[in-house]
Design a protein around this motif. Sequence first.
Motif, PDB file in Angstrom:
ATOM      1  N   GLN A 168      50.841  83.041  59.668  1.00 15.46           N
ATOM      2  CA  GLN A 168      51.020  81.796  60.411  1.00 15.46           C
ATOM      3  C   GLN A 168      49.815  81.513  61.298  1.00 15.46           C
ATOM      4  N   GLU A 169      49.264  82.562  61.907  1.00 14.72           N
ATOM      5  CA  GLU A 169      48.087  82.384  62.759  1.00 14.72           C
ATOM      6  C   GLU A 169      46.896  81.901  61.938  1.00 14.72           C
ATOM      7  N   ARG A 170      46.735  82.474  60.733  1.00 14.61           N
ATOM      8  CA  ARG A 170      45.639  82.019  59.861  1.00 14.61           C
ATOM      9  C   ARG A 170      45.808  80.549  59.503  1.00 14.61           C
ATOM     10  N   GLU A 171      47.047  80.151  59.212  1.00 16.14           N
ATOM     11  CA  GLU A 171      47.299  78.757  58.871  1.00 16.14           C
ATOM     12  C   GLU A 171      46.990  77.830  60.048  1.00 16.14           C
ATOM     13  N   HIS A 172      47.410  78.246  61.241  1.00 19.25           N
ATOM     14  CA  HIS A 172      47.172  77.421  62.425  1.00 19.25           C
ATOM     15  C   HIS A 172      45.680  77.277  62.693  1.00 19.25           C
ATOM     16  N   MET A 173      44.943  78.374  62.506  1.00 18.40           N
ATOM     17  CA  MET A 173      43.498  78.317  62.715  1.00 18.40           C
ATOM     18  C   MET A 173      42.841  77.396  61.694  1.00 18.40           C
ATOM     19  N   ALA A 174      43.274  77.498  60.436  1.00 13.96           N
ATOM     20  CA  ALA A 174      42.709  76.643  59.394  1.00 13.96           C
ATOM     21  C   ALA A 174      43.023  75.178  59.668  1.00 13.96           C
ATOM     22  N   GLU A 175      44.238  74.921  60.136  1.00 14.62           N
ATOM     23  CA  GLU A 175      44.634  73.548  60.454  1.00 14.62           C
ATOM     24  C   GLU A 175      43.823  73.015  61.633  1.00 14.62           C
ATOM     25  N   ALA A 176      43.572  73.876  62.626  1.00 17.89           N
ATOM     26  CA  ALA A 176      42.785  73.459  63.792  1.00 17.89           C
ATOM     27  C   ALA A 176      41.365  73.104  63.383  1.00 17.89           C
ATOM     28  N   VAL A 177      40.790  73.911  62.494  1.00 21.26           N
ATOM     29  CA  VAL A 177      39.433  73.630  62.020  1.00 21.26           C
ATOM     30  C   VAL A 177      39.397  72.313  61.248  1.00 21.26           C
ATOM     31  N   GLN A 178      40.400  72.102  60.408  1.00 24.52           N
ATOM     32  CA  GLN A 178      40.446  70.868  59.618  1.00 24.52           C
ATOM     33  C   GLN A 178      40.606  69.654  60.534  1.00 24.52           C
ATOM     34  N   ARG A 180      39.668  69.429  63.690  1.00 26.94           N
ATOM     35  CA  ARG A 180      38.392  69.224  64.386  1.00 26.94           C
ATOM     36  C   ARG A 180      37.387  68.503  63.493  1.00 26.94           C
ATOM     37  N   ASP A 181      37.328  68.893  62.219  1.00 19.82           N
ATOM     38  CA  ASP A 181      36.386  68.272  61.294  1.00 19.82           C
ATOM     39  C   ASP A 181      36.730  66.801  61.048  1.00 19.82           C
ATOM     40  N   LEU A 182      38.039  66.517  60.903  1.00 22.61           N
ATOM     41  CA  LEU A 182      38.463  65.132  60.676  1.00 22.61           C
ATOM     42  C   LEU A 182      38.099  64.243  61.859  1.00 22.61           C
ATOM     43  N   ILE A 183      38.368  64.746  63.064  1.00 18.19           N
ATOM     44  CA  ILE A 183      38.047  63.962  64.256  1.00 18.19           C
ATOM     45  C   ILE A 183      36.540  63.773  64.372  1.00 18.19           C
ATOM     46  N   GLY A 184      35.783  64.807  64.035  1.00 25.23           N
ATOM     47  CA  GLY A 184      34.326  64.689  64.057  1.00 25.23           C
ATOM     48  C   GLY A 184      33.825  63.638  63.081  1.00 25.23           C
ATOM     49  N   GLN A 185      34.411  63.604  61.886  1.00 23.60           N
ATOM     50  CA  GLN A 185      34.012  62.602  60.893  1.00 23.60           C
ATOM     51  C   GLN A 185      34.373  61.197  61.359  1.00 23.60           C
ATOM     52  N   ALA A 186      35.569  61.059  61.948  1.00 24.91           N
ATOM     53  CA  ALA A 186      36.011  59.754  62.434  1.00 24.91           C
ATOM     54  C   ALA A 186      35.108  59.265  63.565  1.00 24.91           C
ATOM     55  N   LYS A 187      34.752  60.164  64.465  1.00 24.21           N
ATOM     56  CA  LYS A 187      33.824  59.805  65.540  1.00 24.21           C
ATOM     57  C   LYS A 187      32.484  59.350  64.953  1.00 24.21           C
ATOM     58  N   GLY A 188      32.005  60.051  63.940  1.00 24.19           N
ATOM     59  CA  GLY A 188      30.734  59.695  63.318  1.00 24.19           C
ATOM     60  C   GLY A 188      30.756  58.298  62.731  1.00 24.19           C
TER      61      GLY A 188
END
Length: 232
Positions: A168-178, A180-188
């Motif tokens: 579950q922790e691995r999934e949460h970390m992967a989701e957090a990274v995804q 962050r990346d989505l928000i970064g792309q949207a900001k761009g």
Amino acid sequence: MAKDTTSDDLAARLNEVARALHRQGNAQETLDEIVRAAVGTIPGAKHAGIMTIVGKREVRTVAATDDVPRDVDQLQFDTGQGPCLTALYQQKIVSAPDLGEESRWPVFAGRALRLDVASMLSFRLFVAGDDLGALNLYSADTHAFDDESEHVGLLFAGHAAVALATAQEREHMAEAVQTRDLIGQAKGILMERHKLTADQAFAVLVRASQQANLKLRDLAERLTSTGELPTR
């Protein structure tokens, strides 16, 4: 000497189980492997399932070796009683050696017998805030589970709980990274389109998510996939 050998065999088996659980790719695969391994490890178990209660309200069978655990768990949900619910709310280990003689959950026990389940053994698997989980074992035979079953099952449940928490922790970390990346792309996108700074673009996203009543991640995903900011 035989006792030492048995202990060594058990330790080896549990180590093998732990390795298999930690090899699973996500939480659901780990849950599925837990129930499969439980039947192969805990004496007396013919079927196994994992029941969870989310927010102390939503009851679900999240993994099962076959239909028997799902059907029995549904009975517990329908009647509001049974060893799995007791394990979740009250005790860490609950044994029901003979449902034909069971007085703690009379309505449930009578119906479970008609599903060819005569004995059960339940272990509380985890408690995380208002979320609860239990590993449940089933057999068509009465007195299928003995002291050894409880001992092995308790050790097994400990390994299973650790493996599930890790997955579950691995999934949460992967989701957090995804996220962050989505928000970064949207900001761009907003920075390029409207000549905004990073902070200004993020403020636009936050305001738009509030106006559209969408989570920031969902809004960012929609912007990156459609190129448009959704409105209410």
